[in-house]
Design a protein around this motif. Structure first.
Motif, PDB file in Angstrom:
ATOM      1  N   CYS A  24       0.862  -1.182   0.000  1.00  0.00           N
ATOM      2  CA  CYS A  24       0.000   0.000   0.000  1.00  0.00           C
ATOM      3  C   CYS A  24       0.902   1.237   0.000  1.00  0.00           C
ATOM      4  CB  CYS A  24      -0.884  -0.025   1.240  1.00  0.00           C
ATOM      5  SG  CYS A  24      -1.704   1.546   1.571  1.00  0.00           S
ATOM      6  N   SER A  25       0.646   2.166  -0.908  1.00  0.00           N
ATOM      7  CA  SER A  25       1.512   3.347  -1.020  1.00  0.00           C
ATOM      8  C   SER A  25       1.437   4.210   0.237  1.00  0.00           C
ATOM      9  CB  SER A  25       1.140   4.160  -2.260  1.00  0.00           C
ATOM     10  OG  SER A  25      -0.225   4.494  -2.231  1.00  0.00           O
ATOM     11  N   GLU A  26       0.266   4.244   0.873  1.00  0.00           N
ATOM     12  CA  GLU A  26       0.115   5.044   2.101  1.00  0.00           C
ATOM     13  C   GLU A  26       0.882   4.399   3.258  1.00  0.00           C
ATOM     14  OE1 GLU A  26      -1.395   8.122   2.366  1.00  0.00           O
ATOM     15  OE2 GLU A  26      -1.293   7.847   0.193  1.00  0.00           O
ATOM     16  N   CYS A  27       0.782   3.080   3.370  1.00  0.00           N
ATOM     17  CA  CYS A  27       1.531   2.362   4.402  1.00  0.00           C
ATOM     18  C   CYS A  27       3.020   2.562   4.178  1.00  0.00           C
ATOM     19  CB  CYS A  27       1.219   0.862   4.370  1.00  0.00           C
ATOM     20  SG  CYS A  27      -0.393   0.424   5.039  1.00  0.00           S
ATOM     21  N   GLN A  28       3.429   2.502   2.921  1.00  0.00           N
ATOM     22  CA  GLN A  28       4.842   2.654   2.579  1.00  0.00           C
ATOM     23  C   GLN A  28       5.345   4.042   2.987  1.00  0.00           C
ATOM     24  OE1 GLN A  28       5.691   1.457  -1.423  1.00  0.00           O
ATOM     25  NE2 GLN A  28       7.883   1.445  -1.088  1.00  0.00           N
ATOM     26  N   LYS A  29       4.541   5.064   2.690  1.00  0.00           N
ATOM     27  CA  LYS A  29       4.902   6.443   3.070  1.00  0.00           C
ATOM     28  C   LYS A  29       5.074   6.550   4.575  1.00  0.00           C
ATOM     29  CE  LYS A  29       2.188   8.892  -0.210  1.00  0.00           C
ATOM     30  NZ  LYS A  29       0.937   9.659  -0.312  1.00  0.00           N
ATOM     31  N   GLU A  30       4.101   6.011   5.319  1.00  0.00           N
ATOM     32  CA  GLU A  30       4.134   6.113   6.771  1.00  0.00           C
ATOM     33  C   GLU A  30       5.323   5.352   7.349  1.00  0.00           C
ATOM     34  OE1 GLU A  30      -0.722   6.497   7.075  1.00  0.00           O
ATOM     35  OE2 GLU A  30       0.283   4.895   8.180  1.00  0.00           O
ATOM     36  N   GLN A  51       6.411  -5.072   5.723  1.00  0.00           N
ATOM     37  CA  GLN A  51       5.536  -6.254   5.763  1.00  0.00           C
ATOM     38  C   GLN A  51       4.828  -6.352   7.114  1.00  0.00           C
ATOM     39  OE1 GLN A  51       8.820  -8.684   4.400  1.00  0.00           O
ATOM     40  NE2 GLN A  51       7.364  -9.932   3.259  1.00  0.00           N
ATOM     41  N   ASP A  52       5.562  -6.050   8.178  1.00  0.00           N
ATOM     42  CA  ASP A  52       4.967  -6.067   9.511  1.00  0.00           C
ATOM     43  C   ASP A  52       3.889  -5.000   9.653  1.00  0.00           C
ATOM     44  OD1 ASP A  52       6.101  -8.153  10.791  1.00  0.00           O
ATOM     45  OD2 ASP A  52       7.598  -6.978  11.885  1.00  0.00           O
ATOM     46  N   TYR A  53       4.154  -3.852   9.054  1.00  0.00           N
ATOM     47  CA  TYR A  53       3.252  -2.720   9.213  1.00  0.00           C
ATOM     48  C   TYR A  53       1.978  -2.885   8.386  1.00  0.00           C
ATOM     49  CZ  TYR A  53       1.699   2.124   9.577  1.00  0.00           C
ATOM     50  OH  TYR A  53       0.965   3.249   9.812  1.00  0.00           O
ATOM     51  N   SER A  54       2.106  -3.540   7.225  1.00  0.00           N
ATOM     52  CA  SER A  54       0.978  -3.671   6.302  1.00  0.00           C
ATOM     53  C   SER A  54      -0.121  -4.541   6.888  1.00  0.00           C
ATOM     54  CB  SER A  54       1.451  -4.288   4.987  1.00  0.00           C
ATOM     55  OG  SER A  54       2.378  -3.442   4.364  1.00  0.00           O
ATOM     56  N   LYS A  55      -1.331  -4.174   6.578  1.00  0.00           N
ATOM     57  CA  LYS A  55      -2.482  -4.999   6.936  1.00  0.00           C
ATOM     58  C   LYS A  55      -3.307  -5.181   5.670  1.00  0.00           C
ATOM     59  CE  LYS A  55      -3.074  -3.538  11.760  1.00  0.00           C
ATOM     60  NZ  LYS A  55      -2.689  -4.819  12.349  1.00  0.00           N
ATOM     61  N   LEU A  56      -2.957  -6.203   4.919  1.00  0.00           N
ATOM     62  CA  LEU A  56      -3.576  -6.384   3.616  1.00  0.00           C
ATOM     63  C   LEU A  56      -4.583  -7.526   3.614  1.00  0.00           C
ATOM     64  CD1 LEU A  56      -0.424  -5.986   1.322  1.00  0.00           C
ATOM     65  CD2 LEU A  56      -2.125  -4.259   1.927  1.00  0.00           C
ATOM     66  N   ASP A  57      -5.717  -7.292   2.975  1.00  0.00           N
ATOM     67  CA  ASP A  57      -6.673  -8.346   2.675  1.00  0.00           C
ATOM     68  C   ASP A  57      -6.495  -8.708   1.211  1.00  0.00           C
ATOM     69  OD1 ASP A  57      -7.893  -8.565   5.137  1.00  0.00           O
ATOM     70  OD2 ASP A  57      -9.413  -7.048   4.697  1.00  0.00           O
ATOM     71  N   SER A  88       8.650   7.145   6.543  1.00  0.00           N
ATOM     72  CA  SER A  88       8.838   8.397   7.274  1.00  0.00           C
ATOM     73  C   SER A  88       9.213   8.131   8.732  1.00  0.00           C
ATOM     74  CB  SER A  88       7.567   9.237   7.206  1.00  0.00           C
ATOM     75  OG  SER A  88       6.586   8.672   8.054  1.00  0.00           O
ATOM     76  N   GLY A  89       9.203   6.862   9.121  1.00  0.00           N
ATOM     77  CA  GLY A  89       9.632   6.496  10.469  1.00  0.00           C
ATOM     78  C   GLY A  89       8.591   6.732  11.538  1.00  0.00           C
ATOM     79  N   MET A  90       7.330   6.919  11.140  1.00  0.00           N
ATOM     80  CA  MET A  90       6.301   7.196  12.135  1.00  0.00           C
ATOM     81  C   MET A  90       5.649   5.925  12.698  1.00  0.00           C
ATOM     82  SD  MET A  90       3.498   8.946   9.562  1.00  0.00           S
ATOM     83  CE  MET A  90       1.954   8.691  10.435  1.00  0.00           C
TER      84      MET A  90
END
Ligand SMILES: [Zn+2]
Length: 83
Positions: A17-23, A35-41, A26-28
């Motif tokens: 997800c481009s938004e997840c990637q941005k976040e 992969q850990d941060y993403s929540k994909l269906d 940015s280190g936020m």
């Protein structure tokens, strides 16, 4: 049974997800990987297969099969627990 190479990990280009990637970039986040941060269906739709970001409730990728019935392998290889 012959184990197809298709059942091994063959991903050469991850879908994110481009938004997840941005976040993430940015280190936020506290996540150690995107992969850990993403929540994909991931699932089938009327036209094909869709990847959906649960975190942002947005489309990540929607593949249109254009009416074709594509071959898909739903088998998996489980790791041996014994020697
Ligand atoms: Zn996202």
């Amino acid at each position: 049974m012959v184990v197809s190479d298709n059942l091994k990990k063959s991903i050469i280009d991850y879908i994110a997800c481009s938004e997840c990637q941005k976040e993430f970039e940015s280190g936020m986040t506290d996540s150690t990987s995107l992969q850990d941060y993403s929540k994909l269906d991931i699932g089938f739709s009327d036209i094909g297969l869709q990847v959906w970001c649960r975190r942002h409730e947005i489309n990540v990728c929607h593949i249109d099969f254009e009416g074709n019935e594509l071959e898909a392998d739903f088998r998996c290889i489980l790791a041996n627990s014994g020697p």
